[in-house]
Motif scaffolding. Structure first.
Motif, PDB file in Angstrom:
ATOM      1  N   PHE A  82       0.833  -1.188   0.000  1.00  0.00           N
ATOM      2  CA  PHE A  82       0.000   0.000   0.000  1.00  0.00           C
ATOM      3  C   PHE A  82       0.875   1.248   0.000  1.00  0.00           C
ATOM      4  O   PHE A  82       1.931   1.267   0.642  1.00  0.00           O
ATOM      5  CB  PHE A  82      -0.903   0.025   1.244  1.00  0.00           C
ATOM      6  N   TRP A  83       0.397   2.266  -0.680  1.00  0.00           N
ATOM      7  CA  TRP A  83       1.087   3.553  -0.694  1.00  0.00           C
ATOM      8  C   TRP A  83       0.177   4.630  -0.111  1.00  0.00           C
ATOM      9  O   TRP A  83      -1.001   4.727  -0.500  1.00  0.00           O
ATOM     10  CB  TRP A  83       1.498   3.939  -2.111  1.00  0.00           C
ATOM     11  N   TYR A  84       0.755   5.409   0.823  1.00  0.00           N
ATOM     12  CA  TYR A  84       0.018   6.473   1.499  1.00  0.00           C
ATOM     13  C   TYR A  84       0.739   7.801   1.306  1.00  0.00           C
ATOM     14  O   TYR A  84       1.960   7.852   1.115  1.00  0.00           O
ATOM     15  CB  TYR A  84      -0.073   6.206   3.007  1.00  0.00           C
ATOM     16  N   ARG A  85      -0.021   8.865   1.460  1.00  0.00           N
ATOM     17  CA  ARG A  85       0.546  10.205   1.522  1.00  0.00           C
ATOM     18  C   ARG A  85       0.119  10.825   2.850  1.00  0.00           C
ATOM     19  O   ARG A  85      -1.026  10.673   3.276  1.00  0.00           O
ATOM     20  CB  ARG A  85       0.032  11.061   0.358  1.00  0.00           C
ATOM     21  N   GLN A  86       1.046  11.526   3.462  1.00  0.00           N
ATOM     22  CA  GLN A  86       0.741  12.219   4.705  1.00  0.00           C
ATOM     23  C   GLN A  86       1.243  13.648   4.599  1.00  0.00           C
ATOM     24  O   GLN A  86       2.457  13.893   4.656  1.00  0.00           O
ATOM     25  CB  GLN A  86       1.357  11.516   5.914  1.00  0.00           C
ATOM     26  N   GLN A  87       0.334  14.572   4.470  1.00  0.00           N
ATOM     27  CA  GLN A  87       0.704  15.979   4.378  1.00  0.00           C
ATOM     28  C   GLN A  87       0.987  16.516   5.774  1.00  0.00           C
ATOM     29  O   GLN A  87       0.515  15.950   6.768  1.00  0.00           O
ATOM     30  CB  GLN A  87      -0.393  16.744   3.645  1.00  0.00           C
ATOM     31  N   PRO A  88       1.754  17.570   5.859  1.00  0.00           N
ATOM     32  CA  PRO A  88       2.193  18.066   7.175  1.00  0.00           C
ATOM     33  C   PRO A  88       1.038  18.257   8.148  1.00  0.00           C
ATOM     34  O   PRO A  88       0.049  18.921   7.828  1.00  0.00           O
ATOM     35  CB  PRO A  88       2.861  19.401   6.815  1.00  0.00           C
ATOM     36  N   GLY A  89       1.154  17.638   9.326  1.00  0.00           N
ATOM     37  CA  GLY A  89       0.154  17.794  10.363  1.00  0.00           C
ATOM     38  C   GLY A  89      -1.147  17.056  10.115  1.00  0.00           C
ATOM     39  O   GLY A  89      -2.105  17.224  10.874  1.00  0.00           O
ATOM     40  N   GLN A  90      -1.187  16.256   9.056  1.00  0.00           N
ATOM     41  CA  GLN A  90      -2.431  15.577   8.695  1.00  0.00           C
ATOM     42  C   GLN A  90      -2.319  14.070   8.922  1.00  0.00           C
ATOM     43  O   GLN A  90      -1.242  13.538   9.203  1.00  0.00           O
ATOM     44  CB  GLN A  90      -2.766  15.835   7.220  1.00  0.00           C
ATOM     45  N   SER A  91      -3.458  13.411   8.764  1.00  0.00           N
ATOM     46  CA  SER A  91      -3.466  11.956   8.844  1.00  0.00           C
ATOM     47  C   SER A  91      -2.989  11.349   7.526  1.00  0.00           C
ATOM     48  O   SER A  91      -2.635  12.066   6.591  1.00  0.00           O
ATOM     49  CB  SER A  91      -4.886  11.483   9.163  1.00  0.00           C
ATOM     50  N   LEU A  92      -2.985  10.045   7.465  1.00  0.00           N
ATOM     51  CA  LEU A  92      -2.548   9.367   6.254  1.00  0.00           C
ATOM     52  C   LEU A  92      -3.711   9.212   5.284  1.00  0.00           C
ATOM     53  O   LEU A  92      -4.831   8.911   5.681  1.00  0.00           O
ATOM     54  CB  LEU A  92      -2.011   7.968   6.585  1.00  0.00           C
ATOM     55  N   THR A  93      -3.402   9.380   4.007  1.00  0.00           N
ATOM     56  CA  THR A  93      -4.376   9.186   2.942  1.00  0.00           C
ATOM     57  C   THR A  93      -3.875   8.081   2.027  1.00  0.00           C
ATOM     58  O   THR A  93      -2.750   8.158   1.516  1.00  0.00           O
ATOM     59  CB  THR A  93      -4.576  10.475   2.134  1.00  0.00           C
ATOM     60  N   LEU A  94      -4.706   7.088   1.811  1.00  0.00           N
ATOM     61  CA  LEU A  94      -4.324   5.977   0.946  1.00  0.00           C
ATOM     62  C   LEU A  94      -4.316   6.426  -0.511  1.00  0.00           C
ATOM     63  O   LEU A  94      -5.307   6.970  -0.995  1.00  0.00           O
ATOM     64  CB  LEU A  94      -5.286   4.807   1.133  1.00  0.00           C
ATOM     65  N   ILE A  95      -3.197   6.196  -1.192  1.00  0.00           N
ATOM     66  CA  ILE A  95      -3.084   6.528  -2.608  1.00  0.00           C
ATOM     67  C   ILE A  95      -3.559   5.359  -3.453  1.00  0.00           C
ATOM     68  O   ILE A  95      -4.421   5.499  -4.325  1.00  0.00           O
ATOM     69  CB  ILE A  95      -1.629   6.866  -2.984  1.00  0.00           C
ATOM     70  N   ALA A  96      -2.979   4.189  -3.194  1.00  0.00           N
ATOM     71  CA  ALA A  96      -3.285   3.031  -4.027  1.00  0.00           C
ATOM     72  C   ALA A  96      -2.844   1.754  -3.347  1.00  0.00           C
ATOM     73  O   ALA A  96      -2.017   1.761  -2.433  1.00  0.00           O
ATOM     74  CB  ALA A  96      -2.602   3.152  -5.384  1.00  0.00           C
ATOM     75  N   THR A  97      -3.418   0.670  -3.834  1.00  0.00           N
ATOM     76  CA  THR A  97      -3.060  -0.676  -3.395  1.00  0.00           C
ATOM     77  C   THR A  97      -2.384  -1.379  -4.556  1.00  0.00           C
ATOM     78  O   THR A  97      -2.908  -1.366  -5.683  1.00  0.00           O
ATOM     79  CB  THR A  97      -4.318  -1.456  -2.978  1.00  0.00           C
ATOM     80  N   ALA A  98      -1.248  -1.992  -4.297  1.00  0.00           N
ATOM     81  CA  ALA A  98      -0.459  -2.613  -5.362  1.00  0.00           C
ATOM     82  C   ALA A  98      -0.385  -4.115  -5.166  1.00  0.00           C
ATOM     83  O   ALA A  98       0.195  -4.598  -4.196  1.00  0.00           O
ATOM     84  CB  ALA A  98       0.945  -2.016  -5.387  1.00  0.00           C
ATOM     85  N   ASN A  99      -0.975  -4.845  -6.097  1.00  0.00           N
ATOM     86  CA  ASN A  99      -0.889  -6.302  -6.122  1.00  0.00           C
ATOM     87  C   ASN A  99       0.200  -6.708  -7.092  1.00  0.00           C
ATOM     88  O   ASN A  99       0.341  -6.092  -8.154  1.00  0.00           O
ATOM     89  CB  ASN A  99      -2.209  -6.897  -6.623  1.00  0.00           C
ATOM     90  N   GLN A 100       0.926  -7.739  -6.762  1.00  0.00           N
ATOM     91  CA  GLN A 100       1.936  -8.229  -7.684  1.00  0.00           C
ATOM     92  C   GLN A 100       1.267  -8.834  -8.906  1.00  0.00           C
ATOM     93  O   GLN A 100       0.340  -9.629  -8.778  1.00  0.00           O
ATOM     94  CB  GLN A 100       2.829  -9.260  -6.987  1.00  0.00           C
ATOM     95  N   GLY A 101       1.703  -8.400 -10.076  1.00  0.00           N
ATOM     96  CA  GLY A 101       1.207  -8.977 -11.315  1.00  0.00           C
ATOM     97  C   GLY A 101      -0.058  -8.355 -11.859  1.00  0.00           C
ATOM     98  O   GLY A 101      -0.621  -8.853 -12.846  1.00  0.00           O
ATOM     99  N   SER A 102      -0.526  -7.280 -11.260  1.00  0.00           N
ATOM    100  CA  SER A 102      -1.716  -6.621 -11.775  1.00  0.00           C
ATOM    101  C   SER A 102      -1.583  -5.119 -11.601  1.00  0.00           C
ATOM    102  O   SER A 102      -0.685  -4.645 -10.898  1.00  0.00           O
ATOM    103  CB  SER A 102      -2.978  -7.127 -11.068  1.00  0.00           C
ATOM    104  N   GLU A 103      -2.473  -4.395 -12.234  1.00  0.00           N
ATOM    105  CA  GLU A 103      -2.461  -2.942 -12.117  1.00  0.00           C
ATOM    106  C   GLU A 103      -2.826  -2.520 -10.696  1.00  0.00           C
ATOM    107  O   GLU A 103      -3.674  -3.143 -10.050  1.00  0.00           O
ATOM    108  CB  GLU A 103      -3.472  -2.334 -13.093  1.00  0.00           C
ATOM    109  N   ALA A 104      -2.233  -1.453 -10.257  1.00  0.00           N
ATOM    110  CA  ALA A 104      -2.571  -0.923  -8.942  1.00  0.00           C
ATOM    111  C   ALA A 104      -3.994  -0.379  -8.940  1.00  0.00           C
ATOM    112  O   ALA A 104      -4.504   0.062  -9.969  1.00  0.00           O
ATOM    113  CB  ALA A 104      -1.581   0.175  -8.552  1.00  0.00           C
ATOM    114  N   THR A 105      -4.612  -0.418  -7.777  1.00  0.00           N
ATOM    115  CA  THR A 105      -5.953   0.132  -7.602  1.00  0.00           C
ATOM    116  C   THR A 105      -5.839   1.457  -6.876  1.00  0.00           C
ATOM    117  O   THR A 105      -5.360   1.504  -5.741  1.00  0.00           O
ATOM    118  CB  THR A 105      -6.820  -0.839  -6.774  1.00  0.00           C
TER     119      THR A 105
END
Lengths: 112, 114
Positions: free
Chosen positions: B33-56
């Motif tokens: 999983f990939w997340y972004r966390q802007q200063p002072g903020q919580s985490l926001t999920l960017i995408a889920t990455a499965n091996q062998g398929s396109e990320a969601t």
């Protein structure tokens, strides 16, 4: 995914017990409750997970009432190093890679 | 627990350029999983990455801006493309290697865009 509500911030003093309550009124039957701790400049760290009643590990205790609409993370005898953001999350356990959605979290300040 | 290494730990980039962030895990995992966390903020999920398929991708994130690769079960990359100052943030990768919806995170990549 059930929405969670936590206090934005809490203050405590060293040596005190801290209880952080999380509300999750729409929790589903298969959902587990998971808590994370995050220090500045670090990724979140898993603290504890539970489904019902009480769970205890070397770091904290998690209390979950019978209706499971809320949960309370209990940190015994906090120290300055427990100053961090604590996140409560609700989602299915045992499903392998279920994505995790973070809420706003609770900023705990521990004072000397 | 799994050991997750992210590179680089921080970078300062110019507007319009791209940065690729690497995430290496010491165990084989199905999902990353990939997340972004802007200063002072919580985490926001960017995408889920499965091996062998396109990320969601989550709402608000698109593949053209955040292309993700997942060539094997222990590695993934996230590219932040055509960067602007608004992309300044901490980017984190995580895995659930237990299968119990417990995420383990890397230390993150602190990105500043000038």
């Amino acid at each position: 995914l059930a929405k969670t509500t936590q206090p934005i911030s809490m203050d405590s003093y060293e040596g005190q017990e801290v209880n952080i309550t999380c509300s999750h009124n729409n929790i589903a039957t298969n959902d587990y409750i998971t808590w994370y701790q995050q220090f500045p400049s670090q990724g979140p760290r898993f603290i504890i997970q539970g489904y019902k009643t009480k769970v205890t590990n070397e770091v904290a205790s998690l209390f979950i009432p019978a209706d499971r609409k809320s949960s309370t993370l209990s940190l015994p005898r906090v120290s300055l190093s427990d100053t961090a953001v604590y996140y409560c999350l609700v989602g299915e356990g045992n499903t392998g890679g279920f994505k995790t959605i973070f809420g706003a979290g609770t900023r705990l300040f521990v004072k000397a | 627990s799994a050991v997750i290494s992210q590179k680089p730990s921080r970078d300062i980039c110019q507007r319009g350029t791209s940065l690729t962030i690497q995430c290496q895990v010491d165990s084989q995992v199905t999902m990353m999983f990939w997340y972004r966390q802007q200063p002072g903020q919580s985490l926001t999920l960017i995408a889920t990455a499965n091996q062998g398929s396109e990320a969601t991708y989550e709402s608000g994130f698109v593949i053209d801006k955040f292309p993700i690769s997942r060539p094997n079960l222990t590695f993934s990359t996230l590219t932040v493309s055509n960067m602007s100052p608004e992309d300044s943030s901490i980017y984190l990768c995580s895995v659930d290697w237990t299968g119990q919806n417990i995420q383990y995170f890397g230390a993150g990549t602190r990105l500043s865009v000038l």
